[in-house]
Enzyme design. Structure first.
Site, short mmCIF file in Angstrom:
data_model
loop_
_atom_site.label_atom_id
_atom_site.label_comp_id
_atom_site.label_asym_id
_atom_site.label_seq_id
_atom_site.Cartn_x
_atom_site.Cartn_y
_atom_site.Cartn_z
NE ARG A 205 -4.07 -1.96 0.29
CZ ARG A 205 -4.08 -3.24 -0.11
NH1 ARG A 205 -3.01 -3.74 -0.75
NH2 ARG A 205 -5.13 -4.00 0.08
CD GLU B 195 -5.87 0.97 1.92
OE1 GLU B 195 -5.69 -0.17 2.37
OE2 GLU B 195 -6.70 1.23 1.04
CB SER C 191 -8.71 -1.52 4.23
OG SER C 191 -9.02 -2.81 3.78
#
Ligand code: FAD
Ligand code: EPU
Length: 336
Positions: free
Chosen positions: A161, A331, A235
């Site tokens: 990520r 995130e 998420s």
């Protein structure tokens, strides 16, 4: 065309109502260059599908919406194809295009919302695959100089990520196209347990890439809320990577704590498990809360503000830190 005082609710999947001082879609590099010349001193935000942002307040600047289209086959061999894809193409449309042509490599990334241009930003990933596995290069316009630069795989510094565009080069470049290499003889990746189970339930023993894609779509639809119905950005936190030593200590107290091996010294712990075990799953506070089927997803049921959702994420971070000594990292990109 530059528009003024635009409500961004339709342009972010959290469905947060904020206004941008100016808003402009662009469909080509030249259009982008002239907008940048016109807007010299204004703060800029590049937006794709708005599926990984949380707005905190009205945006005092210009939101530039990337709508550069086109999928170009630039190279073909017996083994693979190289595709140059406009940053404004919807990611899942590219996946469907690849599946239709039996080009393998991105079927496990089916149904991830957002644009192709944002896909390298956080090296999107799901079900054992990340875009770094099929990435060739990308083109991006440097905002300060209005020059196009090609970035190689190495220059993008992909991680879990992560990429250079989320770190040193944050807000410095506009990604205008991404080039991918896909395989003409796909090797399927069904190692993620849930995929095998889903294929079995469908009685499929020799799956095609379309079968894998369909299985993943079905798993995702059963777990993740549809942003068209409930505002969310997938998420909210990354799964934390912690030292194996710390994990073994935690295991003495929490024998069920799951983990996936990263390397000899580190493991990844599912943040969803930590948040779920701490009692947050399904909690609702007015218009917002933690999703009832996936504790890693924060949701806006109606008219929550970005600040309310951010504060909830702060409370979760603090709670997880106190309970487990693990610092969760967001995130989602927080936009001030
Ligand atoms: P945006 O939200 O518009 O932008 C994200 C960031 O990238 C912002 O900082 C923006 O400024 C910047 N940016 C966007 N486009 C450009 C550009 N062309 N040039 C430079 N900067 C740019 N992600 C995963 O990795 N895996 C998943 O499985 C996954 N599942 C999801 C499920 C749901 C239901 C939702 C809502 C989200 C999910 N996500 C997942 C997150 C999201 O889909 C990805 O991060 C996606 O790549 C975001 O694309 P976007 O175009 O919407 O980006
Ligand atoms: N879990 C719980 N309770 C929950 C949620 C999860 O206990 O409410 C535990 C379970 O043990 C489960 C484990 O967490 O086995 C992992 O859950 P899941 O398979 O749903 O995956 P995830 O770790 O929550 C990650 C990605 C997703 C990606 C899926 C599939 C991150 C931050 N998230 O989620 O990506 O789609 O795996 O590969 O890495 C995103 O980035 O937005 C995103 C949705």
């Amino acid at each position: 065309m530059l528009q003024e005082n635009v409500n961004l609710k339709p342009f972010n999947t959290f469905g947060i109502t904020v206004h941008s001082e100016f808003f402009a879609p662009f469909t080509s590099v030249n259009e982008l260059k002239s907008l940048l010349s016109e807007l010299k001193t204004k703060p800029l935000l590049i937006l794709g599908g708005g599926s990984n942002v949380l707005f905190q307040s009205d945006y005092n600047g210009v939101v530039l919406r990337n709508e550069i289209k086109g999928i170009e086959l630039i190279e073909e061999s017996d083994k693979d194809v190289t595709l140059k894809v406009g940053a404004g193409i919807v990611w899942h449309d590219l996946v469907l295009h690849a599946i239709k042509n039996n080009w393998g490599g991105i079927e496990n990334l089916s149904l991830i919302p957002g644009s192709v241009g944002a896909s390298p930003m956080q090296n999107i990933g799901a079900y054992g695959v990340e875009i770094k596995d099929v990435f060739d290069s990308l083109e991006a316009l440097e905002i300060a100089t209005k020059k196009l630069k090609t970035f190689t795989h190495e220059e993008c510094q992909f991680g879990y990520r992560e990429s250079v565009f989320k770190k040193e080069l944050k807000n410095k470049y506009v990604i205008t196209s991404v080039t991918f290499k896909l395989s003409k003889s796909p090797v399927l990746n069904t190692s993620y347990g849930a995929i095998e189970e889903e294929l079995k339930a469908r009685d499929i023993s020799q799956p095609t890439i379309k079968d894998v894609s369909d299985a993943i779509i079905s798993i995702r639809q059963s777990k993740l809320p549809d942003p068209k119905k409930i505002g969310n950005a997938g998420s909210f936190f990354k799964n934390p990577v912690i030292p194996l030593k710390q994990y073994l200590k935690l295991q003495l107290r929490y024998s069920e704590i799951p983990a996936y091996k990263v390397d000899e010294q580190n493991v990844k712990v599912p943040a969803g498990w930590l948040i779920d075990q701490s009692g947050w799953k399904g909690k609702t506070f007015g218009d917002f809360g933690v999703h009832k089927r996936q504790a890693l997803v924060l949701v806006n049921y109606k008219d929550a503000t970005g600040k309310e959702i951010y504060d909830l994420s702060e409370n979760i971070i603090q709670d997880i830190s106190e309970r487990y000594g693990i610092n969760l990292e967001r995130e989602v990109n927080i936009i001030h």
